[in-house]
Design an enzyme around this catalytic site. Sequence first.
Site, PDB file in Angstrom:
ATOM      1  CB  SER B 135      74.489 -20.292   3.095  1.00 33.20           C
ATOM      2  OG  SER B 135      73.149 -18.979   3.067  1.00 33.20           O
ATOM      3  CG  ASP B 289      74.938 -14.320   8.645  1.00 28.21           C
ATOM      4  OD1 ASP B 289      73.631 -13.627   8.245  1.00 28.21           O
ATOM      5  OD2 ASP B 289      75.575 -15.067   7.906  1.00 28.21           O
ATOM      6  CG  HIS B 318      75.378 -14.787   4.262  1.00 26.91           C
ATOM      7  ND1 HIS B 318      74.873 -15.901   5.712  1.00 26.91           N
ATOM      8  CD2 HIS B 318      74.940 -15.743   3.482  1.00 26.91           C
ATOM      9  CE1 HIS B 318      74.177 -16.899   4.644  1.00 26.91           C
ATOM     10  NE2 HIS B 318      73.852 -16.798   3.657  1.00 26.91           N
TER      11      HIS B 318
END
Lengths: 345, 345
Positions: B135, B289, B318
């Site tokens: 991320s 995601d 995610h």
Amino acid sequence: MNNYYSQQNHGPFELIGIGDLQLEEGGTLPDCRLAVSLHGQLNAAKDNAILVPTWYSGTSKIMEQVYIGTGRALDPDKYFIICVNQIGGGLSTSPSNSNGPDFPQIRIGDDVRAQYRLLTEHFGLTSLALVVGGSMGAQQTYEWAVRYPEFVKRAAPMAGTARNTEHDFLFTETLIDAITTDPGFHKGLYHSPEQVAAGLRRHAQLWTVMGWSTEFFRTRRHQALGFASMAEFVDTFMTGYFASMDPNNLLCMAWKWQRGDVSRHTAGDLPAALGRIKAKTYVMPISHDMFFPVSDCQTEQLLISGSEFRPLQSVDGHLGLFGTDAQMVAQFDANIRELLATPVV
Amino acid sequence: MNNYYSQQNHGPFELIGIGDLQLEEGGTLPDCRLAVSLHGQLNAAKDNAILVPTWYSGTSKIMEQVYIGTGRALDPDKYFIICVNQIGGGLSTSPSNSNGPDFPQIRIGDDVRAQYRLLTEHFGLTSLALVVGGSMGAQQTYEWAVRYPEFVKRAAPMAGTARNTEHDFLFTETLIDAITTDPGFHKGLYHSPEQVAAGLRRHAQLWTVMGWSTEFFRTRRHQALGFASMAEFVDTFMTGYFASMDPNNLLCMAWKWQRGDVSRHTAGDLPAALGRIKAKTYVMPISHDMFFPVSDCQTEQLLISGSEFRPLQSVDGHLGLFGTDAQMVAQFDANIRELLATPVV
């Protein structure tokens, strides 16, 4: 009164009273009126009627503009097409044209029973050749097919589910919160949508995030639609779309949307509920839909006897319903034409 | 001071000063301190160092717990693993331990230059065997590989992009708005996160909608993780996770996240920026995601010479980064083991 919901913007439509409507949550909606737009003529056999319900924030107008026309699958030269605006949507009986924040909670089943009364008592129908709708229109389509299995000969729920998912419920909750947390909302006692502009803008942002798709933006579809940037797309198109709508109307629809569930007829047993369907059914999710995703729709389709899975391909995602992707609209037409040509008992 | 960011909760970590840090947006972060957790020993050749940056809201603690361990790919018996907490995350210099809402705007590039100073001046490193992060950790990984191409021998950006997308920017904007529109936020002058509890809860709702996946909820993964319903999952796990965090810290990170963009080095030319990378790179998006989707990550991977596309399969989306899906963690290990075994120049 909110001028947004005018004949000029959304007409021509006629308001047809169906009397007092008993509500599933208790109480009554007095003098319930449904805003209806009609296309084509009922034939002598009374077997060419098609019902088109509406989605969240949309009215009969966009259904006409995008899905109905001579030479199209939904052809007024062949069919008697009845677009009925959902209760709470602003044209039919709604918070904005009655008692605002005191408007009762409405269920998908309330809409469908009201529509049934309209079709049987006002138009004298005994069957529908097809019910077809998108999103909350799909919820109503499923409710019709489960509640009145003999009445509905064909069903085409597009980009929606028979029983709303927990994920979708929460997405809708974020839409509700965006509006109600605006200090200008004043518990529904605002004087105009302008007072709730900030909340409506956040609501539009959330729709932008979830309504299209990541692929839509990656492939610069927003630019193809005429907006230089995401910011401009949000500020102009998305915020502009919702800015004039009545917040209490949106909240009425959102509450209803969250609780769409045909398994209320069968004590929570979804296979049993979907097992009631006798309509020939095409289940049509949109490939890139982020909150009524293909997988959730297919799970339900597998529970419907004789149904077919007909996903529509479009990177526009859920809001491809707006007709932004001509190729997706063509897929809709091809599927509906085939469905309407399918013999039914 | 916010007790959440304690040694007890996130340690052991040490605070290492790197002096004043010039910021890309102008001005200086005086006496910048980086919170660092170390695992393993630097070898004599100084070629076994691995850098692990942190993501939004996460600290070095979760990186240790989920990704580092004897016998794992990130094995402290073989490697000198340096987890560096991002500026603004609460452990390193951050709003919550300095000047709150007056904290300056920080860029991904600021973090990476601060980390470079730490690695070269404090640890005397001349290269990194690997940079790996998820991320915002992926954003920092890309920034490292583009900014210091000779220094970084291998790179594994997971669930993140080199240049943030417009869609992701807007999702993050909804997170920011959820916090700042809470009347208790008081332009950042709240006395404790409890005053911003409603905003933090809405922020947690949005993370629930976008952080996992529709498939996660459809397959009842939230129930497998111990929560009877979506409501309980939001109220307990997701809201609980964020409730003690400092809102100004979250906003500092969110602003930075929105603007991650390696093409700032090349006047906006992303192919040119990614063309600079010399590290052997595995691009590892997570299959489900919703905001750093596979398609966006693959588009970038195709621009990186000699790179490999190694998507991780998990319906957890995610937030599979949290280590909720053991099978995904195993895929991470297999990929990183293979990457670390790949000879580099």
